[in-house]
Design an enzyme around this catalytic site. Structure first.
Site, short mmCIF file in Angstrom:
data_model
loop_
_atom_site.label_atom_id
_atom_site.label_comp_id
_atom_site.label_asym_id
_atom_site.label_seq_id
_atom_site.Cartn_x
_atom_site.Cartn_y
_atom_site.Cartn_z
CG ASP A 247 30.41 74.69 23.97
OD1 ASP A 247 29.28 75.59 24.06
OD2 ASP A 247 30.42 73.76 23.34
CB SER A 248 27.31 73.27 26.77
OG SER A 248 27.41 73.02 25.50
CB CYS B 178 28.29 78.21 24.65
SG CYS B 178 26.76 77.44 25.11
CD GLU C 27 29.11 67.66 23.80
OE1 GLU C 27 29.97 66.52 24.76
OE2 GLU C 27 29.60 68.49 23.44
CB CYS D 195 24.24 75.72 17.97
SG CYS D 195 24.91 74.42 19.22
CB THR D 196 29.92 76.90 19.25
OG1 THR D 196 29.70 76.38 20.37
CG2 THR D 196 30.05 78.29 19.20
CG HIS D 197 27.92 71.30 20.00
ND1 HIS D 197 27.90 72.31 20.98
CD2 HIS D 197 28.29 70.26 20.80
CE1 HIS D 197 28.24 71.73 22.22
NE2 HIS D 197 28.60 70.58 22.16
N1 DGL Z 1 27.29 74.88 21.62
C1 DGL Z 1 26.30 75.48 22.65
C2 DGL Z 1 25.72 76.51 21.82
O1 DGL Z 1 26.42 77.19 20.89
C3 DGL Z 1 25.49 74.50 23.34
C4 DGL Z 1 24.79 73.45 22.89
C5 DGL Z 1 24.10 72.96 24.08
O2 DGL Z 1 24.61 72.70 25.08
O3 DGL Z 1 22.89 72.72 23.98
O4 DGL Z 1 24.56 76.96 21.92
#
Ligand code: DGL
Length: 274
Positions: free
Chosen positions: A13-14, A76, A155, A187-189
């Site tokens: 992931d990022s 991600c 983050e 978004c996984t965040h």
């Molecule tokens: N968690 C990631 C996603 O699912 C990336 C979020 C990001 O880095 O902008 O898109």
């Protein structure tokens, strides 16, 4: 080349968002070892160009390939949206993303056929959810919304320290007057912000995140290819970050419930992705 069944699954992931998927893999696939890379130093990916997202994702995938993974999970959405085909062409192991599983879960959950998709600017711009959903059903109306303020809240760890409701409310304002019965956390965040997001969505809206569905894909792909680890022994997960160990470790402890996670620093190099 024969891939050993007890090789680890790579998860990328990022940043820390992919831990929402890692958590489900650790929970539902108790025989599988994972090695995770979060590119926290260059997060967020959402506002970046497609070329940059491809380059950074390729770096993570290459590092994991060198570590001998048997599968790669692109945990991600932003990276899934623009790199999946490239990664599948480049690597000999199976590569899974999070968008198709999330789209599938949302179509199943929705009764009105009106689905909101919350995601990064990159994911929303890519129309990856529109494409994945229309491949499943043509009867669905999609309401896309980019929420660029959400990933930095996670983050930075601010989501644990301050009242973020005003930010969530402001971000969701553009769809507040629209009707939908399901919202995809695209978004996984975002699952780390599940409760405050739920509070700002109309009552009764079902929230779908792709983590659980993705693990079902991981499981069926591994068993379909004869790659599931049936030995009953797994190693402790290893988490690499390109960013600060402290911030990553604190979120990993909080989210995964692992007392002393093995978090290490990694420097990624550019193997080129053209
Ligand atoms: N968690 C990631 C996603 O699912 C990336 C979020 C990001 O880095 O902008 O898109």
């Amino acid at each position: 080349m024969k891939i050993p069944k007890n090789a680890p699954i790579g998860v990328i992931d990022s940043g820390v968002g992919g831990l929402t998927v890692a958590k489900e893999i650790l929970h539902f696939l108790p025989n599988e070892t994972i090695i995770y890379i979060g590119d926290d130093a260059r997060c967020p990916y959402g506002p970046r160009s497609v070329e940059e997202v491809k380059e950074f994702t390729m770096e993570m995938a290459t590092a994991l390939a060198k570590m001998g993974v048997k599968m790669l999970v692109v945990a991600c959405n932003t990276a899934t949206a623009v790199t999946l085909d490239m990664l599948r062409e480049r690597f000999p192991f199976p590569v899974l993303g999070v968008i198709e599983p999330g789209a599938r879960a949302a179509v199943l959950a929705s009764t009105t056929g009106k689905i909101a998709v919350l995601g990064t600017v990159g994911t929303i711009k890519s129309k990856a959810y529109e494409n994945a959903i229309s491949a499943i059903s043509e009867e669905v109306d999609i309401i896309p919304l980019a929420c660029p303020e959400f990933v930095p809240l996670v983050e930075s760890g601010q989501y644990k320290q301050m009242d973020i409701q005003p930010i969530i409310k402001r971000s969701l304002q553009p769809i507040a007057h629209l009707e939908f019965d399901t919202a995809i956390l695209g978004c996984t965040h975002y699952p780390l912000l599940h409760d405050p997001i739920k509070e700002q969505l109309p009552v009764g809206v079902k929230i779908v995140s792709s983590a659980y569905e993705t693990v079902r894909d991981v499981e069926s792909t591994l068993s379909g290819l004869g790659l599931a680890n049936i030995s009953g022994n797994r190693n402790e997960p290893i988490f690499y970050t390109t960013g600060q160990l402290d911030g990553f470790t604190s979120i990993a402890i909080d989210w995964l419930g692992i007392e002393n996670p093995d978090v290490r620093h990694i420097v990624l190099s550019n193997p080129g992705c053209q």
